[in-house]
Structures are given as structure tokens and as C-alpha cells.
Design a protein around this motif. Sequence first.
Motif, PDB file in Angstrom:
ATOM      1  N   LEU A   1      64.017  36.018  20.731  1.00 45.51           N
ATOM      2  CA  LEU A   1      64.686  36.621  21.642  1.00 45.51           C
ATOM      3  C   LEU A   1      65.800  35.370  20.862  1.00 45.51           C
ATOM      4  O   LEU A   1      66.465  34.327  19.693  1.00 45.51           O
ATOM      5  N   PRO A   2      67.173  35.956  21.336  1.00 49.39           N
ATOM      6  CA  PRO A   2      68.095  34.788  20.804  1.00 49.39           C
ATOM      7  C   PRO A   2      68.128  33.771  21.270  1.00 49.39           C
ATOM      8  O   PRO A   2      67.943  32.999  22.298  1.00 49.39           O
ATOM      9  N   PRO A   3      69.068  32.652  20.426  1.00 51.51           N
ATOM     10  CA  PRO A   3      68.255  31.473  20.568  1.00 51.51           C
ATOM     11  C   PRO A   3      69.221  31.309  21.553  1.00 51.51           C
ATOM     12  O   PRO A   3      70.543  31.158  21.747  1.00 51.51           O
ATOM     13  N   ARG A   4      69.426  29.995  22.076  1.00 52.44           N
ATOM     14  CA  ARG A   4      69.874  29.351  23.360  1.00 52.44           C
ATOM     15  C   ARG A   4      71.034  28.017  22.814  1.00 52.44           C
ATOM     16  O   ARG A   4      70.346  27.228  21.805  1.00 52.44           O
ATOM     17  N   LEU A   5      72.076  28.326  23.102  1.00 51.55           N
ATOM     18  CA  LEU A   5      73.863  28.038  22.556  1.00 51.55           C
ATOM     19  C   LEU A   5      73.303  26.205  23.597  1.00 51.55           C
ATOM     20  O   LEU A   5      73.463  26.351  24.459  1.00 51.55           O
ATOM     21  N   CYS A   6      73.085  25.375  22.295  1.00 44.77           N
ATOM     22  CA  CYS A   6      72.869  23.438  22.954  1.00 44.77           C
ATOM     23  C   CYS A   6      74.076  22.976  22.955  1.00 44.77           C
ATOM     24  O   CYS A   6      74.080  22.385  23.698  1.00 44.77           O
ATOM     25  N   VAL A   7      74.635  23.640  21.263  1.00 39.02           N
ATOM     26  CA  VAL A   7      76.541  22.890  21.259  1.00 39.02           C
ATOM     27  C   VAL A   7      77.594  23.857  20.709  1.00 39.02           C
ATOM     28  O   VAL A   7      76.809  24.392  19.912  1.00 39.02           O
TER      29      VAL A   7
END
Length: 273
Positions: free
Chosen positions: A133-139
Motif C-alpha cells: 500500500l502507499p506509505p502513510r505520511l507522518c511528517v
Amino acid sequence: MLDALDIPMGQLGATDAGSAVEAAVEQHLKTLRPDLEIARSRASAEFSQYRHLAVFKAFSRNVSPLSSTLMPMRALIAQVPDDGLRSRLARAMQAATDQLRTRDDALEALLNQMPEESLLKIDLTVGEPDPGLPPRLCVALSSKWTLRTDRAQDCLSQGAKLVSLRRGPMPHYAVITMESRPHMLKILADGSGSLDCVYHLHLPALIEAIERTGRASKAGDDWLPARTFRRLLNQGRLRDYDDLVTEVQRIPSAGARTVHHGQTDQGELFDGL
């Protein structure tokens, strides 16, 4: 501030200081968290909270009128020897063509009226990988070596869009800068909900520079830029680069997650209630 950093007069820096800073920060954070996806200049649509932004763009790029695709079938119908069958097929073809033309007109109107929601590429991103899946944007970081009024507005606009267009958790969004003028830092850091804070690349040196300049002025401790600067510090709106490092270090390791995509054990959940 350059004096506080013991940088001699006339020393030349990088030709493109902004890019040099981004590259240095990227490399430093990668060494600290090799398990995360840390990169420069990535589009928001590459991350899970914003991947929907690419859907309509891809659709509008690939959609084409369907009514014209029936034209070759008209030639085939004309070759049918049975007059009655040919007539019936021609009427059915005309009805299908009319329906598809109506659909094409509706799609064209939709494409013309839909706003093109877009985001500038994010200068620096820290993503939590998620296999398959696409990565989760954390910063998300906007990097500005120094600030102008228009540059500051770009930062605020990007933050507002990250807030309003997300589908999922809001990433930690901040600006990283070497700007030394309190009145410019105030534009970003003084109460805007579009970003969480401003990270300064060397806050201790800037604090020393502000104190020196304040003491040298007639106003002393009442020097207005110093008062503005102290307020930003006290409210936590202006932070040091080390605080950014701490923020990135807080992101849980992807390998430490044990529950994915609805795989919650409901039995364990309700046993605790």
C-alpha cells in the motif's frame, strides 16, 4: 547570527543553500531512521492520506468520447443483406450513439467544472511504509533557507491544503528554516493553524544573536523584535532542529505494528470492556 556561529566575514556558502540544507537534513534523518521512507520533493498523492487526489487527474487524462467508437459498426451494419435486420440494427445503433453522446457531454461538463485540487511537491517527507500500500505520511516539511512574504504564504497555503484535502490522520506539518529575522518568523509561527511549528536549523545561535542585538539597542530588553521572538519561543511555535529529530524518532517502527487494516481481535477488545 553569523557571528554567534563564528563564521568569518566573507566566507562563501553553498551555491544553492536551500537544496544543500534539504539534502543534509534528508541524509541525517535517514541515518537515524532507516526503517522509514525519508525523501525530498515527493507529491502528496504518493501517500495514503492523499492518494485520492490522483484519481480524478488520471481519469481526466485517460477519458475519451465513447460515441465515436461506434462509427466502425455503422459500416458493418450497412453490409447486412437483410433489409429488415439492417434497419433494426441501424435504429439500435442510433439509440446507443445518442445515449453515449449524452454521457460524453455530461463528462465534458464535469471535467470543465471540477476544480483541479493540487498540492506543490513537499520539500521533505517522512513516510511510514506499508507493504503493498502507499506509505502513510507522518511528517511533511517545507524547507526555506530564508523567508520572503511570498515564500511564507506558500508554506501556509500548502499547510491549509494538507489539512483540508486529507483522508486520514493529519501529518505533522512544519517549516524548517535558517531565517534570522523575528518579524519574518512571526508570519509563519504566530498563531497560524496551517502549520504546527517552525523548526530553526540552529536556534541556540539565533537566541544568542537576538540577545546580543537587543543589548546593543537603545531599547534593551524592550526591543520589539526580541519580545516577538521570546513570545514565539515561549508558545512553542519556534523550535530547534533537535526537536524535529525527536519528533521523527517518536514515529513507531513499522515492524512494531501488529494489527493491520481491520485485523483487530474483537474478542480481546470486548474482554477489556
